[in-house]
Design a protein around this motif. Structure first.
Motif, short mmCIF file in Angstrom:
data_model
loop_
_atom_site.label_atom_id
_atom_site.label_comp_id
_atom_site.label_asym_id
_atom_site.label_seq_id
_atom_site.Cartn_x
_atom_site.Cartn_y
_atom_site.Cartn_z
N ALA A 68 0.84 -1.20 0.00
CA ALA A 68 0.00 0.00 0.00
C ALA A 68 0.88 1.25 0.00
O ALA A 68 0.61 2.22 -0.72
N ARG A 69 1.93 1.23 0.80
CA ARG A 69 2.86 2.36 0.85
C ARG A 69 3.55 2.56 -0.50
O ARG A 69 3.66 3.69 -1.00
N ASN A 70 4.01 1.47 -1.11
CA ASN A 70 4.76 1.58 -2.36
C ASN A 70 3.89 2.05 -3.53
O ASN A 70 4.40 2.64 -4.48
N ALA A 71 2.60 1.78 -3.46
CA ALA A 71 1.70 2.31 -4.49
C ALA A 71 1.73 3.83 -4.48
O ALA A 71 1.79 4.48 -5.54
N LEU A 72 1.70 4.42 -3.29
CA LEU A 72 1.77 5.88 -3.17
C LEU A 72 3.15 6.40 -3.57
O LEU A 72 3.27 7.42 -4.25
N TYR A 83 -2.08 -0.13 11.50
CA TYR A 83 -0.70 -0.05 11.01
C TYR A 83 -0.42 1.24 10.24
O TYR A 83 0.54 1.30 9.47
N VAL A 84 -1.24 2.26 10.41
CA VAL A 84 -0.95 3.54 9.78
C VAL A 84 0.37 4.06 10.34
O VAL A 84 0.53 4.14 11.56
N PRO A 85 1.35 4.40 9.47
CA PRO A 85 2.65 4.86 9.97
C PRO A 85 2.51 6.09 10.86
O PRO A 85 1.62 6.92 10.65
N GLN A 86 3.41 6.20 11.82
CA GLN A 86 3.37 7.30 12.78
C GLN A 86 3.36 8.66 12.10
O GLN A 86 2.65 9.58 12.51
N TYR A 87 4.16 8.77 11.00
CA TYR A 87 4.27 10.07 10.34
C TYR A 87 3.01 10.46 9.57
O TYR A 87 2.88 11.59 9.11
N LEU A 88 2.05 9.52 9.43
CA LEU A 88 0.80 9.85 8.74
C LEU A 88 -0.40 9.95 9.68
O LEU A 88 -1.50 10.30 9.25
N LEU A 89 -0.19 9.63 10.96
CA LEU A 89 -1.33 9.60 11.89
C LEU A 89 -2.06 10.94 11.96
O LEU A 89 -3.29 10.99 12.04
#
Length: 497
Positions: A123-127, A171-177
């Protein structure tokens, strides 16, 4: 430019460099995954039952491991649900993704500590692929919304249980919360109508830059925004420039979406499943999604035309061809072996390997031997509406085997936002497209076994009312776009104009 968007660009380039390493060595990558899976599988109950110690090649594997669906693996899954270790994969799962099966009741799909990170990474790599290709990382400064199931998880003998989208929410990364919407409290609301109303309230004052979800439910959110404000989505959110979706073919929704949004935007298609994250769209310039070969999944493929044969052809990636409709089979680090998830795919590119989802192996119409598949009905509808003002909200197709008068036919239930001036003319054009794609269907029409299709107009909001009536409103629930029986069609008769 913020620090976050500045740092996103080199991170994106690095992620794409890593992606290209395995994409450019597909068969070596898959062989490595295969060897790892078999090595670890030897330690499990399933591996011992299926003589994994004797597997030295893919040919050996096919002899030892049959193609399974959920029912085939259910005796092993039941042991895991009861708390047993080392059954399908080493140790215990860390989650069960709960899905609803048509014949199996509730299904418990295992997610392990090895498989969970692949869902997040893909999901991250798609972005990141989008950032690397377009050079636009500005969206990381705005708010991002993911229309998903409740993150509240149950407990099943010490293992957390919930919808995949609800599990991923943890599992949303901390920097995106700080960028994430809706709020945790809103995400936990079970009633979908109430939930979407609350999401509208929360997002209206925000700088929304990314919106994601199943198209039919995101469309409902857009319509509520417009109903409340009288403004288009792009007027409300001028920095919203791309939409992330998965689960259905987006083409029939595209006209409607662009009308609601008020401008053309980019789209990113994902192919996540509870069983594994299979593919994502890595470029805006090529068709198809990049098959994830380094994700702990060893893929197999069976031509859809042979799937129900006694001994169908079963091949690995190196033997696939363009333009063939395949049933996709998974072997995963979650312990799914020879697993048929029920989807059919077609390769759009072999260098690198890109795919598109063409339908469900169980979702077809062959009441008269025509074997019409999802890809055909989607293309027929899209051929007619592209470049017109016609907007389709939702549709499904079923056979009418015993009409009161005349020959049987295929019955198309369509909910329009903007309908055609002449419904019969539209039906004729769709039927012509169907005949050009499917020779069996054409022969049945010409042989007077079937009459041309008929369109039934579903009232606005009718499909949502139908989903409510069967208790599957919201979340990850999708309407099959065709079926070989009248189960859906007969209920939809109550929601016609």
């Amino acid at each position: 430019m913020s620090i976050k968007s500045f740092l996103a660009k080199p991170f994106a380039k690095f992620a794409v460099w890593q992606e290209k390493k395995w994409a450019n060595n597909p068969h070596k990558t898959q062989q490595k995954v295969f060897e790892y899976l078999v090595s670890e599988g030897c330690k499990t109950t399933f591996g011992k039952d299926h003589d994994f110690v004797s597997i030295n090649s893919y040919e050996d594997f096919k002899k030892c491991v049959p193609v399974n669906d959920y029912e085939g693996l259910r005796p092993y899954v039941d042991k895991m649900v009861e708390g047993e270790e080392n059954v399908l994969w080493k140790g215990k799962p860390i989650y069960f993704a709960k899905t609803s099966g048509t014949t199996s009741g509730a299904k418990y799909i295992p997610i392990t500590k090895e498989s969970m990170p692949t869902h997040i990474k893909s999901a991250r790599n798609a972005l990141l692929s989008y950032i690397a290709e377009t050079g636009d990382a500005s969206f990381v400064n705005g708010k991002m919304i993911f229309l998903q199931g409740s993150p509240v998880l149950d407990d099943k003998n010490g293992i957390k249980l919930g919808r995949l989208s609800g599990i991923v929410a943890h599992y949303v990364p901390q920097y995106l919360l700080k960028n994430r919407l809706p709020s945790w409290e809103t995400n936990c609301i079970e009633d979908w109508d109430t939930k979407v109303d609350k999401i509208v309230e929360e997002t209206l004052p925000e700088n929304m830059t990314v919106i994601s979800g199943i198209p039919s439910w995101v469309q409902m959110y857009f319509e509520k925004l417009i109903e409340k404000t009288g403004k288009s989505v792009s007027e409300l959110f001028p920095n919203f420039n791309f939409f992330i979706y998965g689960g259905v073919n987006f083409e029939p929704y595209k006209n409607k979406f662009e009308a609601l949004i008020g401008k053309k935007i980019d789209y990113i298609e994902l192919y996540p499943a509870s069983e594994g994250f299979i593919a994502y769209q890595d470029t805006q310039t090529e068709k198809g999604m990049l098959l994830q070969l380094d994700n702990g999944i060893f893929y197999e493929f069976i031509p859809a035309t042979e799937f129900f044969d006694e001994n169908p052809t079963r091949i690995s990636l190196k033997d696939v061809q363009l333009g063939v409709n395949y049933v996709i089979i998974l072997n995963t680090t979650a312990g799914l072996w020879g697993y048929n998830i029920g989807d059919t795919i077609e390769f759009t590119s072999l260098k690198p390997y890109r795919i598109k989802v063409t339908g469900r192996i169980k979702h077809f119409i062959s009441a008269f031997g025509e074997h019409v598949i999802g890809k055909e009905v989607e293309k027929a509808l899209n051929d007619i509406i592209v470049g017109t003002s016609i907007n389709v909200s939702e549709f499904t197709v079923a056979p009418q085997v015993n009409p009161e008068n005349g020959l049987p036919y295929h019955e198309w239930f369509i909910e329009f936002e903007n309908e055609p001036e002449n419904l019969e003319e539209m039906a004729i054009k769709i039927d012509a497209s169907m005949q050009s794609q499917n020779i069996y269907y054409k022969d049945l029409i010409e042989g007077k076994v079937l009459r041309p299709l008929i369109i039934r107009k579903v009232k606005k909001g009718g499909f949502h009312e139908y989903m409510k009536s069967i208790g599957k409103f919201g979340g990850q629930n999708k309407i099959p776009q065709l079926s070989d029986n009248r189960k859906i069609a007969d209920v939809l008769q109550n929601f016609l104009v």
